[in-house]
Enzyme design. Sequence first.
Site, PDB file in Angstrom:
ATOM      1  N   ASN A   1       7.496 -13.304   4.319  1.00 48.59           N
ATOM      2  CA  ASN A   1       6.331 -12.495   4.700  1.00 48.59           C
ATOM      3  C   ASN A   1       5.789 -13.015   6.034  1.00 48.59           C
ATOM      4  O   ASN A   1       4.950 -13.914   6.074  1.00 48.59           O
ATOM      5  CB  ASN A   1       5.268 -12.569   3.602  1.00 48.59           C
ATOM      6  CG  ASN A   1       4.064 -11.699   3.925  1.00 48.59           C
ATOM      7  OD1 ASN A   1       4.131 -10.828   4.788  1.00 48.59           O
ATOM      8  ND2 ASN A   1       2.963 -11.939   3.230  1.00 48.59           N
TER       9      ASN A   1
ATOM     10  N   ARG B   1       0.852  -1.190   0.000  1.00 41.66           N
ATOM     11  CA  ARG B   1       0.000   0.000   0.000  1.00 41.66           C
ATOM     12  C   ARG B   1       0.888   1.240   0.000  1.00 41.66           C
ATOM     13  O   ARG B   1       1.112   1.872   1.037  1.00 41.66           O
ATOM     14  CB  ARG B   1      -0.941  -0.016   1.200  1.00 41.66           C
ATOM     15  CG  ARG B   1      -2.043  -1.075   1.095  1.00 41.66           C
ATOM     16  CD  ARG B   1      -3.142  -0.800   2.102  1.00 41.66           C
ATOM     17  NE  ARG B   1      -2.736  -1.121   3.455  1.00 41.66           N
ATOM     18  CZ  ARG B   1      -3.224  -2.136   4.172  1.00 41.66           C
ATOM     19  NH1 ARG B   1      -4.120  -2.940   3.642  1.00 41.66           N
ATOM     20  NH2 ARG B   1      -2.830  -2.337   5.395  1.00 41.66           N
TER      21      ARG B   1
ATOM     22  N   GLU C   1      -0.210 -11.708  16.186  1.00 42.66           N
ATOM     23  CA  GLU C   1       1.096 -11.282  16.706  1.00 42.66           C
ATOM     24  C   GLU C   1       0.943 -10.221  17.786  1.00 42.66           C
ATOM     25  O   GLU C   1       1.743 -10.151  18.738  1.00 42.66           O
ATOM     26  CB  GLU C   1       1.990 -10.777  15.560  1.00 42.66           C
ATOM     27  CG  GLU C   1       1.809  -9.315  15.153  1.00 42.66           C
ATOM     28  CD  GLU C   1       0.515  -9.049  14.388  1.00 42.66           C
ATOM     29  OE1 GLU C   1       0.271  -7.867  14.062  1.00 42.66           O
ATOM     30  OE2 GLU C   1      -0.243  -9.993  14.122  1.00 42.66           O
ATOM     31  N   ASP C   2      -0.098  -9.396  17.683  1.00 44.36           N
ATOM     32  CA  ASP C   2      -0.334  -8.369  18.694  1.00 44.36           C
ATOM     33  C   ASP C   2      -0.812  -8.986  20.004  1.00 44.36           C
ATOM     34  O   ASP C   2      -0.420  -8.556  21.089  1.00 44.36           O
ATOM     35  CB  ASP C   2      -1.338  -7.332  18.187  1.00 44.36           C
ATOM     36  CG  ASP C   2      -2.531  -7.961  17.485  1.00 44.36           C
ATOM     37  OD1 ASP C   2      -2.648  -9.205  17.506  1.00 44.36           O
ATOM     38  OD2 ASP C   2      -3.346  -7.215  16.913  1.00 44.36           O
TER      39      ASP C   2
ATOM     40  N   ARG D   1      -8.770 -15.243  16.341  1.00 48.93           N
ATOM     41  CA  ARG D   1      -8.180 -14.492  17.442  1.00 48.93           C
ATOM     42  C   ARG D   1      -8.693 -15.001  18.798  1.00 48.93           C
ATOM     43  O   ARG D   1      -7.959 -15.000  19.785  1.00 48.93           O
ATOM     44  CB  ARG D   1      -8.464 -12.999  17.265  1.00 48.93           C
ATOM     45  CG  ARG D   1      -7.710 -12.437  16.052  1.00 48.93           C
ATOM     46  CD  ARG D   1      -8.027 -10.997  15.780  1.00 48.93           C
ATOM     47  NE  ARG D   1      -7.395 -10.057  16.704  1.00 48.93           N
ATOM     48  CZ  ARG D   1      -6.122  -9.677  16.626  1.00 48.93           C
ATOM     49  NH1 ARG D   1      -5.324 -10.182  15.692  1.00 48.93           N
ATOM     50  NH2 ARG D   1      -5.638  -8.807  17.477  1.00 48.93           N
TER      51      ARG D   1
ATOM     52  N   ASP E   1       0.814   0.220  11.624  1.00 50.97           N
ATOM     53  CA  ASP E   1       0.439  -0.304  10.310  1.00 50.97           C
ATOM     54  C   ASP E   1       0.416   0.820   9.286  1.00 50.97           C
ATOM     55  O   ASP E   1       0.204   1.993   9.629  1.00 50.97           O
ATOM     56  CB  ASP E   1      -0.935  -0.973  10.384  1.00 50.97           C
ATOM     57  CG  ASP E   1      -0.902  -2.273  11.164  1.00 50.97           C
ATOM     58  OD1 ASP E   1       0.192  -2.849  11.310  1.00 50.97           O
ATOM     59  OD2 ASP E   1      -1.968  -2.689  11.659  1.00 50.97           O
TER      60      ASP E   1
END
Length: 720
Positions: A519, A467, A629-630, A675, A540
């Site tokens: 990735n 992006r 990951e958070d 999650r 992000d």
Amino acid sequence: MNKYTSLLGIEQRSKTMYHPKEQILNILTYILLLVVAVCAIVLLCDLSSQRDGFFYSKKDGAVLDLSISHTREVLLRPDAEYRGRNVNCTFWDCLNIYKCEHDTLKVYIYPLQEFLDEKTDKAASTLSSEYFQILDAVHKSRYYTSNPNEACLFLPSLDLLNQDVFDKHLAGPALASLNFWDRGENHLIFNMLPGSAPNYNTILDVNVDNAIVLGGGFDSWTYRPGFDVSIPVWSPLVHQTNLLPAHAAAHRKYLLVSAQLNLFPQNLRTLTDLMLTAKSADQILMLGLCDNKDLKSRCTLTKANPKRWEYPRVLGRGKFCFLGRSLRIGQPDLIEIMSQGCIPVIAIDNYVLPFEDVIDWSLTSVRVRESELHSVMRKLEAISNVKVVEMQKQVQWLYSNYFKDLKTITITALEILESRIFPLLARSSRQWNVVKRNSRSTFNPLFLTTLAPKSQGFTAVILTYDRVESLFLLIQKLAVVPSLQSILVIWNNQKKMPPHLSTFPTISKPLKIIQTRENKLSNRFYPYPEIETEAILTIDDDIIMLTSDELDFGYEVWREFPDHIVGFPSRIHVWDNATMRWHYESEWTNQISMVLTGAAFHHKYWSHMYTYAMPGDIKHWVDDHMNCEDIAMNFLVANITNNPPIKVTPRKKFKCPECTNTEMLSADLNHMRERSACIDRFAKIYGRMPLRTVEFRADPVLFRDNFPDKLKRYNDIGSL
């Protein structure tokens, strides 16, 4: 010839007037007088040197003799004028800084003297082996000088370590009789056990005038900050036992060990009640003096068959060791506890701990209010095992560097005094409290003693894939944040090269681009060597709605709480009674337990921990599933610190208006279910639920107040 024509002529004429025998006699007399004069001068110099306690040699110059055989007697009048200790002394009015002309601290030691009452011949004090070691340590150190004229500080040879063994009525006159006393100005007094029965004062009951007291029993009322130095009370027992090796710290059976003698009855009753109501026998080990009164052993407080333990080695069986109030505030138990790598639990409200000016005791001890001693077990149980190990290592490091023997204690005290007098030579708080490491290592935020330096700023780590437009917009917004130090772009696309650096927005801050080999979401937490700051903002590429004020305020909050995750988007975990599983909740609630790392500050240490010390297979699972990951980072930090994250500012909407849902991971319908599964999986790996729920957030002080904007530091704070 005129008799004034030549002086030589006069002399020649005068010489012819003496008989040769008389001339020879005069010459011999002259030589004899010369020899006598030289001998007298040498004798006077020798006597003078002996009077001052020195013996001179061509090789060594002035040498202090600490031999008892060269002690000189001094007669005292105990009824001499008495003046009390100056309780208002500060560094600025009781220390003559002009005596300290050298670039380093210089200390003069008075010669050994025996001070006697002229009427009774009673000695004021007797030199102990401990005080001899202190004198010898100073004498052999770089601080010593034999010349009183170049000395900054003066150290009497009068032993005042233990008030129980010297005459306090003679000690004052003895100090006043010293050649350079001058009401104690620039003088040092070592004292470890002040006070005597029945009051046991926390300061020496001796007139020390304006002298600096290096004391082992200060409380907050008697300690003169910045002037006196608090030192530990020495224990000879630590040199009479084998110390516990560092690797044995992981095999400690008991949570808390109490082996201190003469505890106040109230504290003893409270600990006894805690032992009787403990969940298991491994919670508390309480010990007392055995029947034979041997200080090298302790016995369990049971009437039937008490078990005997070797002391102080038994302290190594506990993770924490209790130190409470006794007759004297300062106790040798502290050094005994530290010698065995045990974490002190200190329940003395106003105790000034040893070397408190430079040592951060919060890193190595647990302090409990005396009125809250009944809750000490809950407080200790809440400390994670990882933090316990860190604190045990810190205890052992501090003991080895500052407390292991009297020489080390003495030199540490002198270095503290030197740092006050010569601030440019002073070590930083970090150097006093943190083990030296290589330049690329980072510091555990649990051991940061002060606020992170504001001038350092933070590094923004942007994880991106493709992006470019929103990435460039985000870089432009970050570049104007005052506390930003640099930007690091992590290009997570291996199929496409990142744009050339020349196409990036022109900004005034350093910008670097790293293309990863794979990735992985974990790439955002890798401790890249390009990160030179302690603070990291992980963000992000689509979080473009945060303002400069919001980001700057977030960094200020992190500076005050560097061991927390501090960020913007928050989430909560809840227990679902229907499924008997944990559930991930993103709806707006009054509680939070996670801050998402799509826009959050954390300490660089946590990047090291995530990359190299993540429990189980969590890191690999996250990379394989490209999710959570958070959540993994929140679990990691909460498990080590037992602290919740901190949400800053009220903003809750973080969706990118220019980004289509097909580009966002969170658009996947299975994303929320995954999650929730992450939380369940991670909790099983940790063996508990470390996440903590809180009901507060951090906002600027004047954020909601009806004040003009010019009075507010942060005006541009988003509402939602």
